[in-house]
Design a protein around this motif. Structure first.
Motif: not given
Length: 129
Positions: A2-9
């Protein structure tokens, strides 16, 4: 990746997140070029391959969260035939196209449609699972 950092729930169900490593001793995979058009992502198979190996594998169930940094190749799947619902918060950190890999025998083109949904729509989806 991805081109982004992410946090997923994980809101409901269970998922497995498998990180992938590029390694010349790995399994060959096709590389896809990604483009974006309004609410769609379009993947076109390139005349290029990469070899990959499995990295860390983690399992997450409803109520759990996980984070990944931009550039980390990974695959996330629901467990078995069950449905899982996740919500992501993203933080763009790159302007390069993401790296997408797939099976050597994969289709020449994939198109995925996205839609931002309201809290009411999200609640309705979760209720119906």
């Amino acid at each position: 990746d991805h081109v982004f950092n992410f946090t997923s729930w994980v809101l409901t169900g269970e998922i497995i997140n498998r990180c992938v490593l590029i390694d010349e001793d790995g399994v060959p995979c096709s590389v896809y070029e990604t483009s974006y058009s309004r609410e769609s992502s379009v993947l076109l198979k390139k005349n290029e391959t990469l070899n990959i190996l499995d990295g860390e594998i983690h399992r997450y169930s409803a109520g759990k969260r996980y984070s990944l940094r931009a550039g980390q190749l990974h695959e996330t799947r629901s467990i078995g035939n069950s449905v899982a619902v996740t919500v992501l918060i993203t933080h763009d950190v790159s302007t390069k196209s993401p790296l997408v890999i797939g099976s050597l025998s994969g289709m020449e083109k994939h198109e995925y449609h996205r839609k931002l949904i309201s809290r009411h729509e999200l609640d309705k989806i979760i209720k119906n699972i």
